[in-house]
Design a protein around this motif. Structure first.
Motif, short mmCIF file in Angstrom:
data_model
loop_
_atom_site.label_atom_id
_atom_site.label_comp_id
_atom_site.label_asym_id
_atom_site.label_seq_id
_atom_site.Cartn_x
_atom_site.Cartn_y
_atom_site.Cartn_z
N VAL A 27 -1.88 20.32 13.32
CA VAL A 27 -1.10 20.20 14.54
C VAL A 27 0.36 20.39 14.19
CG1 VAL A 27 -2.72 18.62 15.68
CG2 VAL A 27 -0.90 17.70 14.25
N ALA A 202 -3.09 14.52 13.17
CA ALA A 202 -3.61 14.49 14.54
C ALA A 202 -3.65 13.08 15.11
CB ALA A 202 -5.01 15.10 14.57
N VAL A 205 -0.17 11.88 16.98
CA VAL A 205 0.38 12.56 18.15
C VAL A 205 0.21 11.66 19.37
CG1 VAL A 205 0.23 14.58 19.64
CG2 VAL A 205 -0.15 14.81 17.18
N ARG A 251 3.03 23.47 11.35
CA ARG A 251 1.93 22.54 11.53
C ARG A 251 1.53 21.93 10.19
NH1 ARG A 251 -3.46 26.25 12.58
NH2 ARG A 251 -3.14 27.75 10.91
#
Length: 429
Positions: A27, A202, A205, A251
């Motif tokens: 991400v 992840a 987030v 990312r």
């Protein structure tokens, strides 16, 4: 030592929050949490045993100290270096009161067993402290980058506590408490965090994380008080899945704390023995600097001698290598700068270390995600400037090369004609 163990235990990585073998989802790099002073204040102040900890023993019997008579000095060591009067906090597995730590070792609090931070079953913290502050021995060249510095030991984790049943070993809340204790110690000017608590990107987030917010608050407070905070980038392994160095600007898969808190910390990656980016060093846009990660001989926590190995639960002795020990070298350089220039602000210390970094072969242009600005150069940092490196002149080629050789030929002809004319005048006389 197996790669799984390297990632799972504090000797090379303090990891939490990611089950072994888990894979994060790539991400955009999440923004570090806002410092959460309330979450930090809610944590207990006094050092105490970790929840679930039943015992710390037995600690390993240790390995007989090796003979290291022919060892060369640490590559970051400087002849005549002296950091007496500087205090460095080492938040780690504890620091034994080794005789080579001549500046002294102060117990700054044991957040693992609630006993003494001068107990070090792992040997990791003692090795880190030695790279920072050990004085050279009479029979070998092993010494720290900032010999004579005073060490404040704060015990925040131990692989042996994890083996004894504590699920909180090295987590962000425990690290936050330890950092707060180190910061409160009078005179601390460098804080060494040779640790990396890894999280899947992840999972970060959206939503607040009190433990991360508390750790960020503790680190931010240390930096705000003028302490140079040096942290490890972390080592790749099952608990710390690798980030792709080619894509870390956009990312990431794994985020290490506190190295991720880039505004408040100087985050350090590792170089291999050839001086190139170490593929086992966790890449990320937060990496500022790199240093050699391998240590041929470190202070032994269980004797007055040296060791080339660390002994951890369920494992054969393994080498002293990883971003932890690269971090120790950079922390030593920061301590040496603070000793040489007592009035230099922390921000300038960091700027000098980063601004005088040496180019690293095999790294990308600009800010590299594995080595940051480049390799630690203590001599250049002390001088405040890197010595210029003269670039070789390009060899003439193509049309430009032909013109260059024509010009050279013309000069030769002119000089020859002038020589003939001079010779004729002399004969005429």
């Amino acid at each position: 030592m197996p790669a799984a163990l390297l990632a799972a235990v504090l000797a090379l990585l303090l990891a939490t929050g990611t089950p072994a073998g888990a894979q994060g989802v790539a991400v955009a790099p999440p923004v570090p949490p806002t410092p959460d002073a309330a979450a930090l204040a809610a944590l207990p102040d006094a050092p105490s045993a970790l929840p679930g900890l039943t015992s710390l023993g037995p600690c390993p019997a240790g390995i007989a100290p090796n003979g290291f008579a022919a060892l060369l000095p640490d590559p970051a060591a400087q002849p005549g270096a002296d950091a007496r009067g500087v205090t460095v906090a080492v938040v780690d597995s504890g620091v034994a009161a080794h005789p080579r730590l001549a500046g002294g070792v102060v117990d700054g609090g044991d957040f693992v067993a609630g006993r003494s931070a001068t107990a070090d079953c792992d040997g990791h913290g003692t090795a880190v402290a030695g790279i920072v502050a050990a004085v050279p021995g009479p029979d070998d060249g092993v010494g720290g980058v900032a010999p004579g510095a005073r060490t404040v030991a704060v015990r925040a984790d131990s692989a042996w506590s994890s083996a004894a049943g504590s699920a909180s070993a090295g987590d962000e809340a425990t690290l936050a408490r330890a950092v707060r204790a180190a910061t409160d110690r009078p005179g601390v000017s460098v804080l060494t965090l040779a640790v990396a608590a890894c999280r899947p990107a992840a999972s970060l987030v959206g939503g607040a994380d009190p433990a991360l917010g508390a750790l960020r608050a503790a680190v931010h407070d240390a930096a705000a008080r003028g302490i140079v905070v040096v942290a490890a980038a972390g080592n790749v392994g099952p608990a710390c899945p690798a980030n792709d160095p080619a894509q870390t600007a956009e990312r990431v898969t794994t985020v290490p704390a506190p190295g991720w808190f880039d505004d408040d910390v100087l985050t350090v990656g590792a170089l291999d023995d050839a001086g190139r980016p170490d593929p086992a060093s966790l890449a990320g846009p937060w990496v500022d600097l790199a240093a050699p990660g391998n240590v041929p001989a470190a202070l032994d926590a269980r004797s007055a001698g040296l060791t080339a190995d660390l002994t951890l639960p369920g494992s054969a002795p393994g080498p002293v290598t990883g971003t932890s020990f690269a971090t120790a070298r950079v922390a030593g350089a920061a301590a040496l700068l603070r000793a040489r220039f007592p009035a230099m602000p922390a921000g300038e210390v960091v700027a000098r270390l980063v601004g005088t970094a040496a180019p690293v072969a095999g790294s990308g242009p600009g800010r590299d995600p594995v080595v940051g600005a480049g390799a630690l150069d203590v001599r250049a940092a002390l001088a405040g400037v890197r010595a210029p490196v003269a670039a070789p002149a390009p060899a003439p080629s193509g049309r430009d090369g032909t013109l260059a050789w024509v010009a050279v030929g013309a000069v030769v002809v002119v000089l020859a004609v002038a020589g003939i004319a001079l010779a004729r005048r002399r004969r005429a006389r």
